[in-house]
Enzyme design. Sequence first.
Site, mmCIF file in Angstrom:
data_model
loop_
_atom_site.group_PDB
_atom_site.id
_atom_site.type_symbol
_atom_site.label_atom_id
_atom_site.label_comp_id
_atom_site.label_asym_id
_atom_site.label_seq_id
_atom_site.Cartn_x
_atom_site.Cartn_y
_atom_site.Cartn_z
ATOM 1 N N GLU A 57 85.836 12.377 -78.941
ATOM 2 C CA GLU A 57 86.124 13.124 -77.720
ATOM 3 C C GLU A 57 87.618 13.337 -77.638
ATOM 4 O O GLU A 57 88.395 12.390 -77.710
ATOM 5 C CB GLU A 57 85.661 12.341 -76.485
ATOM 6 C CG GLU A 57 84.192 12.485 -76.208
ATOM 7 C CD GLU A 57 83.813 11.858 -74.867
ATOM 8 O OE1 GLU A 57 84.713 11.487 -74.091
ATOM 9 O OE2 GLU A 57 82.612 11.741 -74.620
ATOM 10 N N TYR A 63 75.574 12.366 -71.573
ATOM 11 C CA TYR A 63 76.622 11.375 -71.365
ATOM 12 C C TYR A 63 76.281 10.602 -70.093
ATOM 13 O O TYR A 63 76.309 11.165 -69.007
ATOM 14 C CB TYR A 63 77.969 12.084 -71.232
ATOM 15 C CG TYR A 63 79.191 11.174 -71.217
ATOM 16 C CD1 TYR A 63 79.311 10.146 -70.289
ATOM 17 C CD2 TYR A 63 80.227 11.370 -72.123
ATOM 18 C CE1 TYR A 63 80.427 9.321 -70.280
ATOM 19 C CE2 TYR A 63 81.361 10.560 -72.122
ATOM 20 C CZ TYR A 63 81.449 9.533 -71.193
ATOM 21 O OH TYR A 63 82.556 8.731 -71.176
ATOM 22 N N ASP A 78 89.572 10.172 -63.666
ATOM 23 C CA ASP A 78 90.203 9.228 -64.579
ATOM 24 C C ASP A 78 90.989 8.137 -63.881
ATOM 25 O O ASP A 78 91.637 8.372 -62.858
ATOM 26 C CB ASP A 78 91.131 9.977 -65.548
ATOM 27 C CG ASP A 78 90.335 10.690 -66.627
ATOM 28 O OD1 ASP A 78 89.581 10.010 -67.339
ATOM 29 O OD2 ASP A 78 90.450 11.927 -66.732
#
Lengths: 407, 256
Positions: free
Chosen positions: B49, B174, B60
């Site tokens: 990734e 995912y 994040d």
Amino acid sequence: MQKSPITRSEPDEHGHWGEFGGRYVPETLVAPLDELTNEFMRARQDPNFWGECNQLLRDYCGRPTPLFHARRLTAHAGGAQIYLKREDLLHTGAHKINNAVGQALLARRMGKRRVIAETGAGQHGVATATVCALFGLHCVVYMGAEDVRRQALNVFRMRLLGAEVITVNAGTRTLKDAINEALRDWVTNVDDTYYLLGSALGPHPYPLMVRQFQSVIGREAREEILSVTGKLPRALIACVGGGSNAIGLFHPFIADEQVRLIGVEAGGRGDSLGEHAARFHSGTASGGGQVGVLQGTMSYVLQDTNGQIATTHSISAGLDYSAIGPEHAFLHNSGRAEYIRASDAEALEGFRLCARLEGIIPALETSHAIMPAIRVAHELSRDEVIIINLSGRGDKDVQLVAGLQPQ
Amino acid sequence: MSRIRDTFAELKHTARGGFIPFITAGDPDLVTTELLLIELAAAGADIIELGVPFSDPVADGEVIQRASERALRKGVTLSDVLRCVSNVKQHIEVPIVLFSYLNPLLKFGKDQLAEEAKRTGVDAVLITDLIPEEGGPWITAFHDHGIELIFLVAPTTSNDRLARIAQLASGFIYAVSRSGVTGERNEIPRDAESLVKRARAASDLPIAVGFGISTAEQVRQVWRFADAAVTGSAIVRQIESLADSPDLVARYEAKN
């Protein structure tokens, strides 16, 4: 009693106004946003909810707010009669409390005991801390380090009210970064936490919900002006950061096509990217305000040519933000509302003028609307009327302005 | 057959768990990123990734936020990231997934991105703030160019929604191990395994688990119930701590 008015600017069921709005969020937030949307839609139709909300707005916040005929500003402008919608007289000193009360009632309905919020100027943080004290909810407010510095008084007020204020040192250290941090908190603590967003921004249902709670401003103003003058105003003028005070005033007038809706963005100290917060300013070769996605919604966003979000500047922390609420983007593109800019210097001029001529010290955010309103009034005849949304009082800004004297 | 499907078929055939490292493109600089990609492939990464730096990475944690800031200070753009992929794809076969926020891609243009991704050798794109409800035009544009669009599922995702996402997803699913942002954690929450079970019931696609997977032991734990494990912050933090050394890549290799 509040009703839910269905107008041309009602979004679709996923919160889209045309191409704007919607939900652009990490997957984790979809379920809590669905839960919030469902609860809001139920509350919106529930007379008991509005009964309690309206009672608090009246007895705790001081609604309805007056519509004041500003005779000396009117004489100064030499044209239309200028009226001020006195949101500055509300408890905590700004319109932000309207939304904080409504959303805190929702948080309580949903059984959430922990409330988080972002704040720029500190007005929304203070409003949230206030209602959390009232309802006995745990309150955490995220605030950019730059805003903590320029709005120290509001930081102290929030702590006095029992809120935990967390200083955000990331990025530009202003409102945008405070929202990022609040979103990170929410995504981590979705089970017990209510995110009390303060402007008509973010993912669906926030823009719709904040508008609903703020449109009490426009409903009152419409009744008041009709009762005093017997006619509708020619123009409504309000400052626009995220745009909650403006959409709150505009929304009940949207179907009145003869009423001009004028939003005033922060022109800052220059035209180049980073020097202003005018999202409808398409800008220079290095970038400008263009359709994009920031913090959950599609709208006009100040960005560089690579799609990185631009820094902004405004003398007022509450307008210092890179994106504008999606409904404003829609009203802009449809031509129903006009958006203009006032610079830092013009805002200061409006701040001083309103203080000297009317004995009212407006917030620096609000001050952006004063000089443009005088120009609009000047072009109209004396038997016509315009309304400025006096969205907040300026006590919080006195120290900052004192530091700038003499010019 | 896509390279990602081939990779997971091979993993299944050899009864191995997949390892998917994440690094931010341009951290500490683009040349180092190219070297790291080649080294990660040589070290046995099954898929890589590659993070596209963004100014406001709300999904994040601090480590990847700082990596994005470092890359942006160097002026790294999406075009640079694509050039970087194009350069390394002359040397490595391992599938590359671009990991990005929507706005830089929106600015680049979805059709142009789909074309450029195809041309440079990007295999798939994962957009953290694009949910399937808003993703229609992107699904179409990528599908037309044979680029896979990876969707995330989270512990908060309902079974009904899992089924809808499964229908639109391609490549792999995912699974976000926990409610939260990226970053190293001490343990894998029980939510992760039950989420993978629910996702298996909804889809035949392979399932990778990420967010908070930071040690070799945690990777092995994930392999017990999922097809692959994604490790990001733990690697990015090492890059950060070694960034000032001229021999970053060599020392990074030695540590792993």
